[in-house]
Scaffold this motif. Structure first.
Motif, PDB file in Angstrom:
ATOM      1  N   GLY A 139      -1.487-120.921  77.760  1.00  0.00           N
ATOM      2  CA  GLY A 139      -0.535-121.941  77.334  1.00  0.00           C
ATOM      3  C   GLY A 139       0.888-121.723  77.772  1.00  0.00           C
ATOM      4  N   ALA A 140       1.201-120.521  78.258  1.00  0.00           N
ATOM      5  CA  ALA A 140       2.576-120.235  78.675  1.00  0.00           C
ATOM      6  C   ALA A 140       2.839-120.736  80.092  1.00  0.00           C
ATOM      7  CB  ALA A 140       2.855-118.739  78.579  1.00  0.00           C
ATOM      8  N   ARG A 141       1.905-120.448  81.005  1.00  0.00           N
ATOM      9  CA  ARG A 141       2.008-120.885  82.393  1.00  0.00           C
ATOM     10  C   ARG A 141       0.628-120.771  83.028  1.00  0.00           C
ATOM     11  NH1 ARG A 141       5.842-115.752  83.588  1.00  0.00           N
ATOM     12  NH2 ARG A 141       4.324-114.153  83.059  1.00  0.00           N
ATOM     13  N   SER A 142       0.501-121.214  84.257  1.00  0.00           N
ATOM     14  CA  SER A 142      -0.791-121.190  84.930  1.00  0.00           C
ATOM     15  C   SER A 142      -1.167-119.766  85.329  1.00  0.00           C
ATOM     16  CB  SER A 142      -0.753-122.070  86.172  1.00  0.00           C
ATOM     17  OG  SER A 142       0.128-121.530  87.138  1.00  0.00           O
ATOM     18  N   VAL A 143      -2.462-119.558  85.584  1.00  0.00           N
ATOM     19  CA  VAL A 143      -2.934-118.263  86.054  1.00  0.00           C
ATOM     20  C   VAL A 143      -2.293-117.943  87.399  1.00  0.00           C
ATOM     21  CG1 VAL A 143      -4.951-116.948  86.815  1.00  0.00           C
ATOM     22  CG2 VAL A 143      -5.123-118.428  84.810  1.00  0.00           C
ATOM     23  N   GLU A 144      -2.142-118.951  88.245  1.00  0.00           N
ATOM     24  CA  GLU A 144      -1.519-118.755  89.555  1.00  0.00           C
ATOM     25  C   GLU A 144      -0.094-118.240  89.409  1.00  0.00           C
ATOM     26  OE1 GLU A 144      -3.156-121.435  88.656  1.00  0.00           O
ATOM     27  OE2 GLU A 144      -4.935-121.346  89.940  1.00  0.00           O
ATOM     28  N   ALA A 145       0.626-118.787  88.420  1.00  0.00           N
ATOM     29  CA  ALA A 145       2.003-118.343  88.180  1.00  0.00           C
ATOM     30  C   ALA A 145       2.026-116.909  87.658  1.00  0.00           C
ATOM     31  CB  ALA A 145       2.691-119.276  87.184  1.00  0.00           C
ATOM     32  N   ASP A 146       1.022-116.565  86.843  1.00  0.00           N
ATOM     33  CA  ASP A 146       0.926-115.189  86.352  1.00  0.00           C
ATOM     34  C   ASP A 146       0.712-114.212  87.504  1.00  0.00           C
ATOM     35  OD1 ASP A 146       1.310-115.755  83.674  1.00  0.00           O
ATOM     36  OD2 ASP A 146      -0.830-115.943  83.233  1.00  0.00           O
ATOM     37  N   ILE A 147      -0.182-114.571  88.433  1.00  0.00           N
ATOM     38  CA  ILE A 147      -0.451-113.705  89.575  1.00  0.00           C
ATOM     39  C   ILE A 147       0.790-113.563  90.447  1.00  0.00           C
ATOM     40  CG2 ILE A 147      -1.825-113.444  91.682  1.00  0.00           C
ATOM     41  CD1 ILE A 147      -4.090-114.916  90.237  1.00  0.00           C
ATOM     42  N   ALA A 148       1.507-114.663  90.645  1.00  0.00           N
ATOM     43  CA  ALA A 148       2.735-114.611  91.431  1.00  0.00           C
ATOM     44  C   ALA A 148       3.771-113.703  90.769  1.00  0.00           C
ATOM     45  CB  ALA A 148       3.308-116.020  91.612  1.00  0.00           C
ATOM     46  N   ALA A 149       3.853-113.767  89.425  1.00  0.00           N
ATOM     47  CA  ALA A 149       4.798-112.921  88.695  1.00  0.00           C
ATOM     48  C   ALA A 149       4.422-111.450  88.821  1.00  0.00           C
ATOM     49  CB  ALA A 149       4.834-113.331  87.225  1.00  0.00           C
ATOM     50  N   ILE A 150       3.117-111.163  88.755  1.00  0.00           N
ATOM     51  CA  ILE A 150       2.642-109.788  88.909  1.00  0.00           C
ATOM     52  C   ILE A 150       3.007-109.263  90.298  1.00  0.00           C
ATOM     53  CG2 ILE A 150       0.589-108.328  89.114  1.00  0.00           C
ATOM     54  CD1 ILE A 150      -0.703-110.066  86.941  1.00  0.00           C
ATOM     55  N   ASN A 151       2.753-110.063  91.322  1.00  0.00           N
ATOM     56  CA  ASN A 151       3.064-109.650  92.693  1.00  0.00           C
ATOM     57  C   ASN A 151       4.552-109.385  92.880  1.00  0.00           C
ATOM     58  OD1 ASN A 151       0.433-109.720  93.574  1.00  0.00           O
ATOM     59  ND2 ASN A 151       0.559-111.798  94.373  1.00  0.00           N
ATOM     60  N   LYS A 152       5.373-110.245  92.297  1.00  0.00           N
ATOM     61  CA  LYS A 152       6.820-110.096  92.449  1.00  0.00           C
ATOM     62  C   LYS A 152       7.326-108.820  91.786  1.00  0.00           C
ATOM     63  CE  LYS A 152      11.216-112.440  91.558  1.00  0.00           C
ATOM     64  NZ  LYS A 152      11.868-113.662  90.997  1.00  0.00           N
ATOM     65  N   LEU A 153       6.886-108.579  90.547  1.00  0.00           N
ATOM     66  CA  LEU A 153       7.345-107.402  89.817  1.00  0.00           C
ATOM     67  C   LEU A 153       6.751-106.112  90.388  1.00  0.00           C
ATOM     68  CD1 LEU A 153       7.088-108.698  86.134  1.00  0.00           C
ATOM     69  CD2 LEU A 153       9.193-108.217  87.396  1.00  0.00           C
ATOM     70  N   SER A 154       5.459-106.142  90.679  1.00  0.00           N
ATOM     71  CA  SER A 154       4.754-104.929  91.096  1.00  0.00           C
ATOM     72  C   SER A 154       5.137-104.450  92.485  1.00  0.00           C
ATOM     73  CB  SER A 154       3.238-105.158  91.046  1.00  0.00           C
ATOM     74  OG  SER A 154       2.823-105.436  89.734  1.00  0.00           O
ATOM     75  N   SER A 155       5.846-105.276  93.244  1.00  0.00           N
ATOM     76  CA  SER A 155       6.237-104.864  94.586  1.00  0.00           C
ATOM     77  C   SER A 155       7.293-103.763  94.559  1.00  0.00           C
ATOM     78  CB  SER A 155       6.774-106.063  95.368  1.00  0.00           C
ATOM     79  OG  SER A 155       7.928-106.600  94.741  1.00  0.00           O
ATOM     80  N   THR A 156       8.001-103.627  93.436  1.00  0.00           N
ATOM     81  CA  THR A 156       9.079-102.632  93.375  1.00  0.00           C
ATOM     82  C   THR A 156       8.987-101.673  92.192  1.00  0.00           C
ATOM     83  OG1 THR A 156      10.457-104.243  92.187  1.00  0.00           O
ATOM     84  CG2 THR A 156      10.713-104.114  94.589  1.00  0.00           C
ATOM     85  N   VAL A 157       8.447-102.121  91.048  1.00  0.00           N
ATOM     86  CA  VAL A 157       8.431-101.273  89.852  1.00  0.00           C
ATOM     87  C   VAL A 157       7.071-101.326  89.168  1.00  0.00           C
ATOM     88  CG1 VAL A 157      10.898-101.562  89.413  1.00  0.00           C
ATOM     89  CG2 VAL A 157       9.266-103.141  88.353  1.00  0.00           C
ATOM     90  N   ALA A 158       6.846-100.382  88.271  1.00  0.00           N
ATOM     91  CA  ALA A 158       5.643-100.415  87.441  1.00  0.00           C
ATOM     92  C   ALA A 158       5.776-101.541  86.429  1.00  0.00           C
ATOM     93  CB  ALA A 158       5.454 -99.084  86.732  1.00  0.00           C
ATOM     94  N   VAL A 159       4.647-102.080  86.005  1.00  0.00           N
ATOM     95  CA  VAL A 159       4.654-103.206  85.077  1.00  0.00           C
ATOM     96  C   VAL A 159       3.797-102.889  83.855  1.00  0.00           C
ATOM     97  CG1 VAL A 159       4.169-105.658  84.758  1.00  0.00           C
ATOM     98  CG2 VAL A 159       4.917-104.822  86.993  1.00  0.00           C
ATOM     99  N   LEU A 160       4.358-103.123  82.681  1.00  0.00           N
ATOM    100  CA  LEU A 160       3.605-103.037  81.437  1.00  0.00           C
ATOM    101  C   LEU A 160       3.115-104.441  81.132  1.00  0.00           C
ATOM    102  CD1 LEU A 160       2.613-101.714  78.822  1.00  0.00           C
ATOM    103  CD2 LEU A 160       4.889-102.084  77.851  1.00  0.00           C
ATOM    104  N   VAL A 161       1.811-104.665  81.303  1.00  0.00           N
ATOM    105  CA  VAL A 161       1.217-105.986  81.109  1.00  0.00           C
ATOM    106  C   VAL A 161       0.669-106.076  79.688  1.00  0.00           C
ATOM    107  CG1 VAL A 161      -0.532-107.613  81.888  1.00  0.00           C
ATOM    108  CG2 VAL A 161       0.652-106.163  83.552  1.00  0.00           C
TER     109      VAL A 161
END
Length: 230
Positions: A162-184
């Motif tokens: 309900g927050a955003r699409s799965v595609e947007a989630d994947i894009a956000a993961i790719n953007k963040l994970s390219s430089t830093v660790a991510v707590l999902v």
């Protein structure tokens, strides 16, 4: 790793190495600066902003085990402080991993992050808002020396329906994970859906998804530093 189940100390016990006194309805134990292994200064400043001077029993028993890389099974009533009992060591373990890699000039991108699975969207959202306070403090602490410490913090990402699409989630993961660790942090269904879509190859030319998300996410779940099941 060894699995241990912390047991909250009795507030009436005088033989415990860390004394616990009852304040209101909550038993308060030792101070945060006496935690062994020690907490980072960034984490201590975040805790101070909450106004908590001492640990509750579940925190006093869980945090040292967690920081020592032990598997923990924790059962504690509502209002006992169990959210911070895992939030604090989770933040410190991921932060320590990032700092080690930054000092070694290692570029592992999103490796060494964490995953937290919450049963409901509401709980996941609440837990994520608390996690953001820790990452915000880390970034503020690094601002004066940003060039040297740009990779020694981590980011958080909320995955719920309900927050955003799965595609947007994947894009956000790719953007963040390219430089830093991510707590999902997310719900089981949304995490599974995101993982399945991120790992599936896109071969159909009729797909409506943007090409930037038609790839495996940079979020590497195999290098997760911490896993929390709420």
């Amino acid at each position: 790793m060894t699995t241990q189940q912390p047991k909250a100390p009795s507030s009436s016990s005088s033989s415990s190495s860390s004394s616990c006194n009852v304040v209101g309805d909550v038993a308060c134990c030792d101070t945060w600066r006496n935690v062994k292994p020690p907490l980072s200064e960034s984490t201590l400043r975040t805790i101070e902003s909450f106004g908590f001077d001492r640990m509750t029993p579940v925190q006093a028993q869980t945090i040292p085990l967690f920081l020592s890389h032990k598997d923990c099974v924790v059962e504690s009533p509502t209002g006992s402080g169990k959210t911070l009992a895992y939030r604090i060591p989770t933040s410190d373990l991921i932060l320590a991993t990032q700092q080690q890699r930054a000092s070694a000039s290692s570029s592992h991108g999103g490796d060494g992050g964490g995953n937290e699975i919450s049963p409901t969207r509401e709980l996941a959202t609440q837990v994520h808002s608390i996690a953001e306070k820790f990452t915000t403090q880390q970034q503020q602490d690094q601002e004066p020396d940003n060039k040297k410490t740009k990779k020694s913090h981590f980011s958080t990402l909320l995955l719920v329906g309900g927050a955003r699409s799965v595609e947007a989630d994947i894009a956000a993961i790719n953007k963040l994970s390219s430089t830093v660790a991510v707590l999902v942090i997310g719900t089981p269904g949304r995490l599974l859906e995101t993982l399945e879509n991120a790992s599936s190859s896109s071969t159909s030319s009729s797909s409506k998804r943007d090409s930037s998300v038609q790839q495996k996410a940079k979020w590497n779940i195999k290098t997760t530093e911490v896993l929390v099941l709420e």
